[in-house]
Design a protein around this motif. Structure first.
Motif, short mmCIF file in Angstrom:
data_model
loop_
_atom_site.label_atom_id
_atom_site.label_comp_id
_atom_site.label_asym_id
_atom_site.label_seq_id
_atom_site.Cartn_x
_atom_site.Cartn_y
_atom_site.Cartn_z
N ALA A 52 0.82 -1.22 0.00
CA ALA A 52 0.00 0.00 0.00
C ALA A 52 0.85 1.26 0.00
N ARG A 53 2.02 1.21 0.60
CA ARG A 53 2.92 2.37 0.62
C ARG A 53 3.36 2.75 -0.78
N ASP A 54 3.68 1.74 -1.58
CA ASP A 54 4.10 1.99 -2.96
C ASP A 54 2.94 2.54 -3.79
N LEU A 55 1.73 2.11 -3.47
CA LEU A 55 0.58 2.61 -4.21
C LEU A 55 0.31 4.07 -3.90
N GLY A 56 0.41 4.46 -2.63
CA GLY A 56 0.22 5.87 -2.28
C GLY A 56 1.16 6.77 -3.04
N LYS A 57 2.41 6.34 -3.16
CA LYS A 57 3.40 7.12 -3.90
C LYS A 57 3.05 7.17 -5.39
N ALA A 58 2.61 6.04 -5.94
CA ALA A 58 2.24 5.98 -7.36
C ALA A 58 1.07 6.90 -7.65
N TYR A 59 0.05 6.91 -6.78
CA TYR A 59 -1.10 7.79 -6.99
C TYR A 59 -0.63 9.24 -7.09
N TYR A 60 0.26 9.61 -6.19
CA TYR A 60 0.76 11.00 -6.19
C TYR A 60 1.56 11.29 -7.46
N ASP A 61 2.45 10.37 -7.82
CA ASP A 61 3.31 10.60 -8.99
C ASP A 61 2.49 10.75 -10.27
N VAL A 62 1.45 9.93 -10.42
CA VAL A 62 0.61 10.02 -11.62
C VAL A 62 -0.18 11.33 -11.61
N LYS A 88 8.91 1.96 -8.39
CA LYS A 88 9.89 0.97 -7.95
C LYS A 88 9.44 0.38 -6.61
N PRO A 89 8.57 -0.62 -6.65
CA PRO A 89 8.02 -1.17 -5.41
C PRO A 89 9.05 -1.96 -4.61
N GLU A 90 8.86 -1.98 -3.30
CA GLU A 90 9.76 -2.74 -2.45
C GLU A 90 9.50 -4.24 -2.59
N SER A 91 10.43 -5.05 -2.10
CA SER A 91 10.30 -6.49 -2.20
C SER A 91 9.21 -7.00 -1.27
N PHE A 92 8.60 -8.12 -1.64
CA PHE A 92 7.59 -8.73 -0.79
C PHE A 92 8.22 -9.19 0.52
N GLU A 93 9.47 -9.64 0.46
CA GLU A 93 10.16 -10.08 1.68
C GLU A 93 10.20 -8.96 2.72
N THR A 94 10.51 -7.75 2.27
CA THR A 94 10.58 -6.61 3.18
C THR A 94 9.19 -6.24 3.70
N GLY A 95 8.23 -6.17 2.79
CA GLY A 95 6.89 -5.73 3.16
C GLY A 95 6.17 -6.70 4.08
N ILE A 96 6.29 -8.01 3.80
CA ILE A 96 5.56 -8.98 4.62
C ILE A 96 6.20 -9.09 6.00
N ALA A 97 7.52 -8.92 6.09
CA ALA A 97 8.17 -8.94 7.41
C ALA A 97 7.67 -7.79 8.27
N ARG A 98 7.49 -6.62 7.68
CA ARG A 98 6.96 -5.47 8.41
C ARG A 98 5.54 -5.71 8.88
N GLU A 99 4.71 -6.27 7.98
CA GLU A 99 3.31 -6.51 8.32
C GLU A 99 3.20 -7.54 9.45
N ILE A 100 4.03 -8.56 9.43
CA ILE A 100 3.98 -9.58 10.48
C ILE A 100 4.48 -9.02 11.81
N ARG A 101 5.46 -8.14 11.78
CA ARG A 101 5.88 -7.47 13.03
C ARG A 101 4.72 -6.68 13.62
N GLU A 102 3.96 -6.01 12.76
CA GLU A 102 2.80 -5.26 13.22
C GLU A 102 1.76 -6.22 13.79
N TYR A 103 1.54 -7.34 13.11
CA TYR A 103 0.58 -8.33 13.58
C TYR A 103 0.98 -8.88 14.95
#
Length: 294
Positions: A177-187, A276-291
């Protein structure tokens, strides 16, 4: 003036953060519900006008699009036609609208409604002087409030034996979702004449469902046994559950799509506005820490 729908939602709040980080100076009108948490809007420091109303109400949409020159429509593809009609009526010059790659699904239930909506959109665009860019995210994840990976995280955390379809070989390409927010703004900030009519917004690279589940299991610190079922058997069970619950629980389409590749290139977005989206490895690790923190 910029009109935004869905700014308090999952990806919308990251779009708001981009507006804040870039010190957006124009007036912003945001459609919000009475039940929405608007604290981020209130504390943004931006020139924001909140309007409360029902996006299903055409008279309301007509009123809020007056004086607007650009729209970022995030909330749902099913509302796009109403938003577009109001925009045309009030001489809005440009719309950036968030839709879905679900339109490419081979399953009729997943794509038919989207195809019909976009067919009507194209017809309206050809008859009116308005520019529109459609953004197509793949499977969205990134926080425990997402409707995709958060469910898998809870399931892998709960069960030691986890069912997968066809050995989990189907490809997915989750986008944060972070990468999408940036994309919305850039477009939004691109000159309309330079933007293409649509962009796919996918994750860094395709991965298999099994690889995604393994990453979830490892980040949870679990030892999970994955048990493979043929797609046909999974669909049979889903149909049985639907029948037993008299249609209240219907997972048939979800099971069918578990066997469908859902990976798409974001090459054009990378070339046109540096997506330039981040890797799934990075993103899912962050989400699981939050969980786990919750």
């Amino acid at each position: 003036m910029l009109l935004v729908t869905g700014i308090t939602g999952h990806t919308g709040r990251y779009f708001l953060q981009e507006l804040i980080d870039h010190k957006y100076e124009g007036a912003i009108r945001c459609i919000v519900r009475e039940t929405s948490d608007t604290s981020r809007l209130d504390n943004s420091g931006l020139n924001i006008e909140k309007v409360y109303g029902d996006i299903h109400d055409e008279a309301f949409l007509d009123e809020v699009t007056k004086g607007v020159d650009r729209i970022v429509h995030i909330i749902n593809i099913r509302h796009t036609l109403r938003v577009l009609n109001a925009a045309i009526k009030n001489d809005v010059k440009r719309i950036v609208s968030v839709h879905t790659t679900g339109i490419f699904s081979k399953f009729r239930i997943a794509s038919e409604e989207y195809v019909i909506i976009e067919r009507e959109i194209i017809e309206l665009l050809t008859k009116n002087d308005i520019s529109m860019t459609i953004l197509r995210p793949t499977m969205i994840y990134g926080d425990v409030c997402d409707r995709n990976m958060s469910k898998f995280i809870k399931m892998v955390d709960r069960f030691r034996i986890f069912p997968v379809i066809n050995h989990g070989k189907s490809l997915i390409q989750p986008v944060n979702a972070r990468d999408l927010g940036k994309a919305y703004y850039d477009v939004l900030m691109m000159p309309a004449k330079e933007a293409k009519s649509e962009y796919i917004l996918s994750g860094e690279k395709p991965i298999t469902m099994r690889e995604a589940f393994n990453l979830i299991s490892n980040n949870l610190g679990k030892k999970t046994m994955f048990l493979s079922f043929p797609l046909g058997f999974g669909v049979f069970l889903a149909r049985a559950i639907k029948g037993i619950t008299f249609g209240k629980i219907d997972y048939i389409e979800r099971v069918q799509r578990m066997g469908e590749d859902r990976s798409f290139s974001h090459e054009e977005a990378a070339a046109d506005f540096g997506f330039k989206p981040e890797s799934f490895e990075t993103g899912i690790a962050r989400e699981i820490r939050e969980y786990l923190g919750r």
